[in-house]
Motif scaffolding. Structure first.
Motif, PDB file in Angstrom:
ATOM      1  N   PRO A 155      27.056  22.304 -31.243  1.00 57.43           N
ATOM      2  CA  PRO A 155      28.323  22.124 -30.525  1.00 57.43           C
ATOM      3  C   PRO A 155      28.069  21.609 -29.109  1.00 57.43           C
ATOM      4  O   PRO A 155      27.396  22.264 -28.311  1.00 57.43           O
ATOM      5  N   ALA A 156      28.589  20.428 -28.808  1.00 55.28           N
ATOM      6  CA  ALA A 156      28.293  19.778 -27.529  1.00 55.28           C
ATOM      7  C   ALA A 156      28.834  20.554 -26.341  1.00 55.28           C
ATOM      8  O   ALA A 156      28.222  20.565 -25.268  1.00 55.28           O
ATOM      9  N   HIS A 157      29.988  21.227 -26.507  1.00 57.40           N
ATOM     10  CA  HIS A 157      30.562  21.945 -25.369  1.00 57.40           C
ATOM     11  C   HIS A 157      29.688  23.122 -24.954  1.00 57.40           C
ATOM     12  O   HIS A 157      29.668  23.520 -23.795  1.00 57.40           O
ATOM     13  N   ARG A 158      28.925  23.664 -25.907  1.00 57.78           N
ATOM     14  CA  ARG A 158      28.067  24.808 -25.600  1.00 57.78           C
ATOM     15  C   ARG A 158      26.682  24.373 -25.134  1.00 57.78           C
ATOM     16  O   ARG A 158      26.046  25.066 -24.322  1.00 57.78           O
ATOM     17  N   PHE A 159      26.203  23.254 -25.656  1.00 63.08           N
ATOM     18  CA  PHE A 159      24.840  22.798 -25.336  1.00 63.08           C
ATOM     19  C   PHE A 159      24.863  21.376 -24.779  1.00 63.08           C
ATOM     20  O   PHE A 159      24.368  20.434 -25.402  1.00 63.08           O
ATOM     21  N   PRO A 160      25.438  21.190 -23.586  1.00 54.61           N
ATOM     22  CA  PRO A 160      25.531  19.842 -23.027  1.00 54.61           C
ATOM     23  C   PRO A 160      24.176  19.220 -22.680  1.00 54.61           C
ATOM     24  O   PRO A 160      24.077  17.996 -22.566  1.00 54.61           O
ATOM     25  N   ASP A 161      23.136  20.059 -22.536  1.00 56.71           N
ATOM     26  CA  ASP A 161      21.827  19.548 -22.142  1.00 56.71           C
ATOM     27  C   ASP A 161      20.839  19.440 -23.313  1.00 56.71           C
ATOM     28  O   ASP A 161      19.691  19.066 -23.109  1.00 56.71           O
ATOM     29  N   ILE A 162      21.268  19.757 -24.510  1.00 54.61           N
ATOM     30  CA  ILE A 162      20.297  19.842 -25.600  1.00 54.61           C
ATOM     31  C   ILE A 162      19.722  18.477 -25.986  1.00 54.61           C
ATOM     32  O   ILE A 162      18.566  18.372 -26.418  1.00 54.61           O
ATOM     33  N   MET A 163      20.490  17.413 -25.793  1.00 56.85           N
ATOM     34  CA  MET A 163      19.962  16.093 -26.107  1.00 56.85           C
ATOM     35  C   MET A 163      18.773  15.760 -25.214  1.00 56.85           C
ATOM     36  O   MET A 163      17.744  15.252 -25.678  1.00 56.85           O
ATOM     37  N   ALA A 164      18.889  16.068 -23.929  1.00 52.41           N
ATOM     38  CA  ALA A 164      17.781  15.818 -22.998  1.00 52.41           C
ATOM     39  C   ALA A 164      16.578  16.683 -23.351  1.00 52.41           C
ATOM     40  O   ALA A 164      15.433  16.230 -23.273  1.00 52.41           O
ATOM     41  N   ALA A 175      14.133  23.652 -27.869  1.00 51.64           N
ATOM     42  CA  ALA A 175      15.338  23.121 -27.229  1.00 51.64           C
ATOM     43  C   ALA A 175      16.417  24.196 -27.086  1.00 51.64           C
ATOM     44  O   ALA A 175      17.057  24.307 -26.036  1.00 51.64           O
ATOM     45  N   LEU A 176      16.623  24.990 -28.135  1.00 50.11           N
ATOM     46  CA  LEU A 176      17.625  26.052 -28.054  1.00 50.11           C
ATOM     47  C   LEU A 176      17.229  27.103 -27.018  1.00 50.11           C
ATOM     48  O   LEU A 176      18.079  27.612 -26.279  1.00 50.11           O
ATOM     49  N   ALA A 177      15.943  27.430 -26.958  1.00 48.52           N
ATOM     50  CA  ALA A 177      15.479  28.399 -25.959  1.00 48.52           C
ATOM     51  C   ALA A 177      15.738  27.884 -24.544  1.00 48.52           C
ATOM     52  O   ALA A 177      16.170  28.633 -23.654  1.00 48.52           O
ATOM     53  N   ALA A 178      15.497  26.587 -24.341  1.00 51.06           N
ATOM     54  CA  ALA A 178      15.725  25.986 -23.026  1.00 51.06           C
ATOM     55  C   ALA A 178      17.210  25.957 -22.673  1.00 51.06           C
ATOM     56  O   ALA A 178      17.568  25.879 -21.490  1.00 51.06           O
ATOM     57  N   CYS A 179      18.074  26.042 -23.691  1.00 51.13           N
ATOM     58  CA  CYS A 179      19.520  26.035 -23.469  1.00 51.13           C
ATOM     59  C   CYS A 179      20.123  27.436 -23.500  1.00 51.13           C
ATOM     60  O   CYS A 179      21.352  27.591 -23.605  1.00 51.13           O
ATOM     61  N   GLY A 180      19.264  28.462 -23.449  1.00 51.80           N
ATOM     62  CA  GLY A 180      19.767  29.822 -23.337  1.00 51.80           C
ATOM     63  C   GLY A 180      19.868  30.606 -24.626  1.00 51.80           C
ATOM     64  O   GLY A 180      20.461  31.683 -24.653  1.00 51.80           O
ATOM     65  N   VAL A 181      19.285  30.089 -25.719  1.00 51.48           N
ATOM     66  CA  VAL A 181      19.269  30.826 -26.984  1.00 51.48           C
ATOM     67  C   VAL A 181      17.801  31.088 -27.347  1.00 51.48           C
ATOM     68  O   VAL A 181      17.172  30.296 -28.036  1.00 51.48           O
ATOM     69  N   PRO A 182      17.235  32.198 -26.864  1.00 49.06           N
ATOM     70  CA  PRO A 182      15.811  32.464 -27.061  1.00 49.06           C
ATOM     71  C   PRO A 182      15.426  32.740 -28.509  1.00 49.06           C
ATOM     72  O   PRO A 182      14.275  32.575 -28.890  1.00 49.06           O
ATOM     73  N   ASP A 183      16.394  33.166 -29.308  1.00 47.13           N
ATOM     74  CA  ASP A 183      16.108  33.400 -30.725  1.00 47.13           C
ATOM     75  C   ASP A 183      17.384  33.207 -31.526  1.00 47.13           C
ATOM     76  O   ASP A 183      18.493  33.333 -30.994  1.00 47.13           O
ATOM     77  N   TYR A 184      17.222  32.877 -32.769  1.00 46.07           N
ATOM     78  CA  TYR A 184      18.367  32.692 -33.649  1.00 46.07           C
ATOM     79  C   TYR A 184      17.939  33.039 -35.066  1.00 46.07           C
ATOM     80  O   TYR A 184      16.750  33.125 -35.377  1.00 46.07           O
ATOM     81  N   ARG A 185      18.911  33.243 -35.941  1.00 43.43           N
ATOM     82  CA  ARG A 185      18.591  33.619 -37.321  1.00 43.43           C
ATOM     83  C   ARG A 185      19.441  32.818 -38.293  1.00 43.43           C
ATOM     84  O   ARG A 185      20.499  32.295 -37.940  1.00 43.43           O
ATOM     85  N   ARG A 186      18.946  32.726 -39.498  1.00 39.19           N
ATOM     86  CA  ARG A 186      19.645  32.006 -40.556  1.00 39.19           C
ATOM     87  C   ARG A 186      20.714  32.912 -41.155  1.00 39.19           C
ATOM     88  O   ARG A 186      20.403  34.002 -41.632  1.00 39.19           O
ATOM     89  N   ARG A 187      21.968  32.482 -41.096  1.00 37.72           N
ATOM     90  CA  ARG A 187      23.046  33.293 -41.657  1.00 37.72           C
ATOM     91  C   ARG A 187      23.243  32.999 -43.142  1.00 37.72           C
ATOM     92  O   ARG A 187      23.467  33.910 -43.947  1.00 37.72           O
ATOM     93  N   VAL A 188      23.149  31.735 -43.496  1.00 33.78           N
ATOM     94  CA  VAL A 188      23.370  31.373 -44.898  1.00 33.78           C
ATOM     95  C   VAL A 188      22.656  30.065 -45.194  1.00 33.78           C
ATOM     96  O   VAL A 188      22.508  29.205 -44.316  1.00 33.78           O
ATOM     97  N   THR A 189      22.191  29.914 -46.436  1.00 36.76           N
ATOM     98  CA  THR A 189      21.597  28.661 -46.907  1.00 36.76           C
ATOM     99  C   THR A 189      22.155  28.363 -48.293  1.00 36.76           C
ATOM    100  O   THR A 189      22.167  29.241 -49.164  1.00 36.76           O
ATOM    101  N   ARG A 190      22.632  27.149 -48.482  1.00 31.55           N
ATOM    102  CA  ARG A 190      23.104  26.697 -49.795  1.00 31.55           C
ATOM    103  C   ARG A 190      22.210  25.558 -50.256  1.00 31.55           C
ATOM    104  O   ARG A 190      21.988  24.596 -49.508  1.00 31.55           O
ATOM    105  N   ILE A 191      21.698  25.650 -51.471  1.00 36.10           N
ATOM    106  CA  ILE A 191      20.733  24.673 -51.974  1.00 36.10           C
ATOM    107  C   ILE A 191      21.304  23.920 -53.167  1.00 36.10           C
ATOM    108  O   ILE A 191      21.814  24.525 -54.115  1.00 36.10           O
ATOM    109  N   THR A 192      21.222  22.609 -53.103  1.00 34.44           N
ATOM    110  CA  THR A 192      21.607  21.753 -54.212  1.00 34.44           C
ATOM    111  C   THR A 192      20.492  20.726 -54.423  1.00 34.44           C
ATOM    112  O   THR A 192      19.491  20.720 -53.702  1.00 34.44           O
TER     113      THR A 192
END
Length: 245
Positions: A155-164, A175-192
């Protein structure tokens, strides 16, 4: 690996391409070619077996379907290597997965752009359709060979600097850590599964006759808010998904 036309029994009632495939497979099983090693070209095999190239191509297609060889567009045929296990759990990290199997991960950023969110991406990110997202298309490799082609949406409004950040370092985690998200987790995965486009086959260096595994995933931050909606296409002949419970 050497072959001779005398290895074929033209009166046996068995298709020549099947006999050729069996001969190539036997040579691989006997260790004449190591995993990852390039096989003789269609022209070389055609001359050795004294058959047309269409017959050779049919034999190689069958060996590829069975996972004995892999065909790379523009490069030729190779003895198939061991398939990578790709565990799917709450903390899925490409580099960690690859290093755990004694291989070297690498990433190449193919495209960075701000685009309007399509309906499915908007739903995954829990934003309005058409709202700006940062698209990062990334080719992931193991030991220098393409394994996966990922399309990440932030989402660009939340991570305006992530492209850089991604221009500096193609690592999504970094990149996410540099934008203030030091860790994240997988909520769901759908495989086809589906067949690749010409562009996907070229990027993953595989034949268009081999399918892709397509994983649609949502990653969330510590508060459960989506930070990344990803569609990743895996070369099915090189990876297998492992669902951990």
């Amino acid at each position: 690996m050497t072959f001779a036309s005398g290895t074929l029994d033209r009166g046996a009632g068995i298709a020549l391409w099947r006999q050729i495939g069996a001969a190539i497979e036997a040579a691989i099983r006997q260790g004449q070619h190591a995993p990852g090693q390039r096989l003789p070209t269609e022209a070389e095999l055609s001359q050795a077996f004294r058959v047309n190239r269409h017959t050779i191509r049919r034999a190689m297609e069958e060996l590829e379907t069975r996972g004995i060889v892999r065909v790379e567009q523009g490069r030729g045929s190779f003895v198939a290597e061991d398939v990578l296990d790709y565990p799917l759990n709450a903390r899925t990290r490409f580099s960690e997965i690859i290093r755990a199997q004694n291989r070297e991960p690498a990433g190449q950023m193919l495209r960075l752009a701000e685009i309007p969110a399509e309906a499915r991406v908007a739903e995954m990110l829990e934003i309005r359709r058409g709202r700006a997202v940062i698209l990062a298309e990334r080719l992931a490799m193991a030991d220098g060979r393409p394994v996966a082609l990922g399309a990440h949406h932030f989402p660009a409004h939340r991570f305006p600097d992530i492209m850089a950040r991604l221009r500096e370092n193609p690592s999504i985690t970094h990149a996410l850590a540099a934008c203030g998200v030091p860790d994240y987790r997988r909520r769901v995965t759908r495989i086809t599964a589906r067949m690749p486009t010409a562009e996907e086959a070229e990027a993953l260096q595989q034949s268009r006759s081999r399918p892709l595994l397509v994983a649609e995933a949502v990653n969330v931050d510590g508060g459960g808010k989506p930070v990344d909606a990803t569609v990743t296409r895996y070369a099915a002949g090189r990876t297998q998904m492992v669902v951990e419970s």
